[in-house]
Scaffold this active site. Sequence first.
Site, PDB file in Angstrom:
ATOM      1  N   GLU A  45     -21.165  26.434 -10.164  1.00  0.00           N
ATOM      2  CA  GLU A  45     -22.088  27.518 -10.510  1.00  0.00           C
ATOM      3  C   GLU A  45     -21.702  28.073 -11.867  1.00  0.00           C
ATOM      4  OE1 GLU A  45     -22.611  30.538  -7.525  1.00  0.00           O
ATOM      5  OE2 GLU A  45     -23.399  31.987  -8.959  1.00  0.00           O
ATOM      6  N   ARG A  49     -23.850  34.268 -18.261  1.00  0.00           N
ATOM      7  CA  ARG A  49     -23.328  35.532 -18.802  1.00  0.00           C
ATOM      8  C   ARG A  49     -22.717  35.370 -20.178  1.00  0.00           C
ATOM      9  NH1 ARG A  49     -20.160  37.051 -13.284  1.00  0.00           N
ATOM     10  NH2 ARG A  49     -21.946  36.624 -11.963  1.00  0.00           N
ATOM     11  N   LYS A 136     -27.428  32.497  -0.463  1.00  0.00           N
ATOM     12  CA  LYS A 136     -26.184  33.073  -0.976  1.00  0.00           C
ATOM     13  C   LYS A 136     -26.072  34.480  -0.386  1.00  0.00           C
ATOM     14  CE  LYS A 136     -24.180  34.605  -5.411  1.00  0.00           C
ATOM     15  NZ  LYS A 136     -23.942  34.192  -6.797  1.00  0.00           N
TER      16      LYS A 136
HETATM   17  C1  3PG Z   1     -19.656  36.774  -9.542  1.00  0.00           C
HETATM   18  O1  3PG Z   1     -20.720  37.361  -9.560  1.00  0.00           O
HETATM   19  O2  3PG Z   1     -18.917  36.697 -10.523  1.00  0.00           O
HETATM   20  C2  3PG Z   1     -19.345  36.049  -8.307  1.00  0.00           C
HETATM   21  O3  3PG Z   1     -19.874  36.714  -7.247  1.00  0.00           O
HETATM   22  C3  3PG Z   1     -17.896  35.787  -8.114  1.00  0.00           C
HETATM   23  O4  3PG Z   1     -17.269  36.874  -7.576  1.00  0.00           O
HETATM   24  P1  3PG Z   1     -15.709  36.868  -7.403  1.00  0.00           P
HETATM   25  O5  3PG Z   1     -15.115  37.040  -8.769  1.00  0.00           O
HETATM   26  O6  3PG Z   1     -15.412  38.033  -6.509  1.00  0.00           O
HETATM   27  O7  3PG Z   1     -15.307  35.564  -6.803  1.00  0.00           O
END
Ligand code: 3PG
Length: 215
Positions: A45, A49, A136
């Site tokens: 994934e 960003r 999700k």
């Molecule tokens: C995110 O939005 O960065 C993901 O949900 C990952 O979250 P995490 O850093 O708690 O694994």
Amino acid sequence: MKNDTAYIRELAGLAPIIPVLVVDDVAHAIPLAEALVRGGLPVLEVTLRTKAALEVITAMTSVEGQIGFQPFTDADLVTAQDVTAAVAAGSTFGVTPGSPTFLIDACLEAGLPLLPGAATATEAMTLQARGFEVLKFFPAEGAGGIKTLKGLGGPLPGISFCPTGGVTPENALDYLALPNVVCAGGSWIAPSSLVKAGKWNEIEERARHASALSR
Ligand code: 3PG
């Protein structure tokens, strides 16, 4: 236009953990994807960003998996424009943090298989009514974590979840033990600090550990 639940179910079943990635530099894309695939995590994934994210997805699609398939790259979608850009970049599926109608419509319109985000029974039921059966669960810990997933499993046994957000090496096994959890997502396998430092061996080791977590 179709909602490709069977494809998403297949992807979600390839490994217990989907690494959530924030990548600033396109030069890191290939060694990062190679390390994750070598460690046994072929479904990636890539969050949208960073400025480089779309180029990162395109670069990652060229990485071959050791066991004969390419890594499956997806993008974290927030707007309809993200959907168009993610498809053009070569994303094989999409992930959304939540499921506003405009975003689900945009993904269906684009023919992009989708792991849509839900945090409540109403959101999950709305998505199920549109044919989505693998969701999700986000933000997992913030939305009640394991207790909430157990609660949703009673009235909604046909829905499987990929909890993401607050999943850690310490609690991942508890999530994966739930009958309605098909896999989990997390950033701990390849945090930005390790990616920026080019620590591919350490990332591979973390991936190997995560890929061995049993469901
Ligand atoms: C995110 O939005 O960065 C993901 O949900 C990952 O979250 P995490 O850093 O708690 O694994």
